[in-house]
Design a protein around this motif. Sequence first.
Motif, PDB file in Angstrom:
ATOM      1  N   UNK A 126      -3.411  -8.429  -0.733  1.00 21.20           N
ATOM      2  CA  UNK A 126      -2.604  -8.665   0.472  1.00 21.20           C
ATOM      3  C   UNK A 126      -1.116  -8.753   0.115  1.00 21.20           C
ATOM      4  N   UNK A 127      -0.826  -9.347  -1.025  1.00 21.16           N
ATOM      5  CA  UNK A 127       0.569  -9.457  -1.465  1.00 21.16           C
ATOM      6  C   UNK A 127       1.160  -8.073  -1.732  1.00 21.16           C
ATOM      7  N   UNK A 128       0.386  -7.185  -2.313  1.00 21.18           N
ATOM      8  CA  UNK A 128       0.849  -5.806  -2.525  1.00 21.18           C
ATOM      9  C   UNK A 128       1.108  -5.153  -1.173  1.00 21.18           C
ATOM     10  N   UNK A 129       0.170  -5.284  -0.259  1.00 20.61           N
ATOM     11  CA  UNK A 129       0.306  -4.654   1.057  1.00 20.61           C
ATOM     12  C   UNK A 129       1.500  -5.204   1.840  1.00 20.61           C
ATOM     13  N   UNK A 130       1.895  -6.421   1.563  1.00 17.36           N
ATOM     14  CA  UNK A 130       3.013  -7.030   2.277  1.00 17.36           C
ATOM     15  C   UNK A 130       4.347  -6.386   1.930  1.00 17.36           C
ATOM     16  N   UNK A 131       4.442  -5.772   0.753  1.00 17.52           N
ATOM     17  CA  UNK A 131       5.733  -5.229   0.325  1.00 17.52           C
ATOM     18  C   UNK A 131       5.711  -3.745  -0.022  1.00 17.52           C
ATOM     19  N   UNK A 132       4.555  -3.196  -0.282  1.00 11.18           N
ATOM     20  CA  UNK A 132       4.470  -1.809  -0.752  1.00 11.18           C
ATOM     21  C   UNK A 132       4.723  -0.820   0.380  1.00 11.18           C
ATOM     22  N   UNK A 133       5.522   0.225   0.091  1.00 12.52           N
ATOM     23  CA  UNK A 133       5.814   1.258   1.078  1.00 12.52           C
ATOM     24  C   UNK A 133       5.194   2.612   0.726  1.00 12.52           C
ATOM     25  N   UNK A 134       4.838   2.835  -0.528  1.00 14.34           N
ATOM     26  CA  UNK A 134       4.278   4.122  -0.945  1.00 14.34           C
ATOM     27  C   UNK A 134       2.835   4.221  -0.426  1.00 14.34           C
ATOM     28  N   UNK A 135       2.558   5.196   0.444  1.00 14.74           N
ATOM     29  CA  UNK A 135       1.225   5.294   1.046  1.00 14.74           C
ATOM     30  C   UNK A 135       0.082   5.326   0.031  1.00 14.74           C
ATOM     31  N   UNK A 136       0.228   6.052  -1.065  1.00 16.33           N
ATOM     32  CA  UNK A 136      -0.848   6.128  -2.062  1.00 16.33           C
ATOM     33  C   UNK A 136      -1.177   4.743  -2.627  1.00 16.33           C
ATOM     34  N   UNK A 137      -0.159   3.968  -2.951  1.00 16.54           N
ATOM     35  CA  UNK A 137      -0.390   2.627  -3.499  1.00 16.54           C
ATOM     36  C   UNK A 137      -0.924   1.686  -2.426  1.00 16.54           C
ATOM     37  N   UNK A 138      -0.465   1.829  -1.206  1.00  9.28           N
ATOM     38  CA  UNK A 138      -0.982   1.008  -0.097  1.00  9.28           C
ATOM     39  C   UNK A 138      -2.469   1.293   0.113  1.00  9.28           C
ATOM     40  N   UNK A 139      -2.820   2.564   0.083  1.00  9.59           N
ATOM     41  CA  UNK A 139      -4.217   2.951   0.277  1.00  9.59           C
ATOM     42  C   UNK A 139      -5.098   2.394  -0.848  1.00  9.59           C
ATOM     43  N   UNK A 140      -4.596   2.430  -2.063  1.00  9.77           N
ATOM     44  CA  UNK A 140      -5.355   1.886  -3.192  1.00  9.77           C
ATOM     45  C   UNK A 140      -5.562   0.379  -3.029  1.00  9.77           C
ATOM     46  N   UNK A 141      -4.524  -0.328  -2.653  1.00  3.30           N
ATOM     47  CA  UNK A 141      -4.636  -1.776  -2.458  1.00  3.30           C
ATOM     48  C   UNK A 141      -5.588  -2.104  -1.305  1.00  3.30           C
ATOM     49  N   UNK A 142      -5.470  -1.361  -0.209  1.00  2.75           N
ATOM     50  CA  UNK A 142      -6.356  -1.592   0.930  1.00  2.75           C
ATOM     51  C   UNK A 142      -7.802  -1.309   0.550  1.00  2.75           C
ATOM     52  N   UNK A 143      -8.025  -0.269  -0.247  1.00  2.00           N
ATOM     53  CA  UNK A 143      -9.378   0.047  -0.712  1.00  2.00           C
ATOM     54  C   UNK A 143      -9.974  -1.088  -1.530  1.00  2.00           C
ATOM     55  N   UNK A 144      -9.164  -1.667  -2.386  1.00  2.00           N
ATOM     56  CA  UNK A 144      -9.646  -2.810  -3.192  1.00  2.00           C
ATOM     57  C   UNK A 144      -9.974  -3.991  -2.285  1.00  2.00           C
TER      58      UNK A 144
END
Length: 124
Positions: free
Chosen positions: A98-116
């Motif tokens: 959730x902390x990554x998703x709160x600040x990350x803007x790169x879609x690929x990294x957001x998708x990876x974090x959301x998947x986890x």
Amino acid sequence: MTARPNWDAIRELSRRVLREGAPLIVTDDVRALLLQTADEVAVSDAAAALQTDAGALALLRECARRITDGSNRLMDALHRMWKLQRQGDFDSARQEMRAVLAVEVVPYYREAAQGQLDDMADEP
């Protein structure tokens, strides 16, 4: 999940220009690379940035920063998440993503974090 972007060419360009001091020569190929990468890392107004040499350099710098920062952020959070999962602390493990998703803007990294995060939905 979206295919992993191939950022080897932008990393190489960044290394040559930003670290080694080579001039940024905006050829058609470099322009296409910068536009594609800007799209992949959610930088808006890339076409406008390419109108000047200073803008093109700033665009390269921002694309490279987003790739590096996002990768580091996600990898660090994943390591902490896995450690917390091994300890049975799934609430804290989920908070890492959730902390990554709160600040990350790169879609690929957001998708990876959301998947986890989604993968932990059935955990206690």
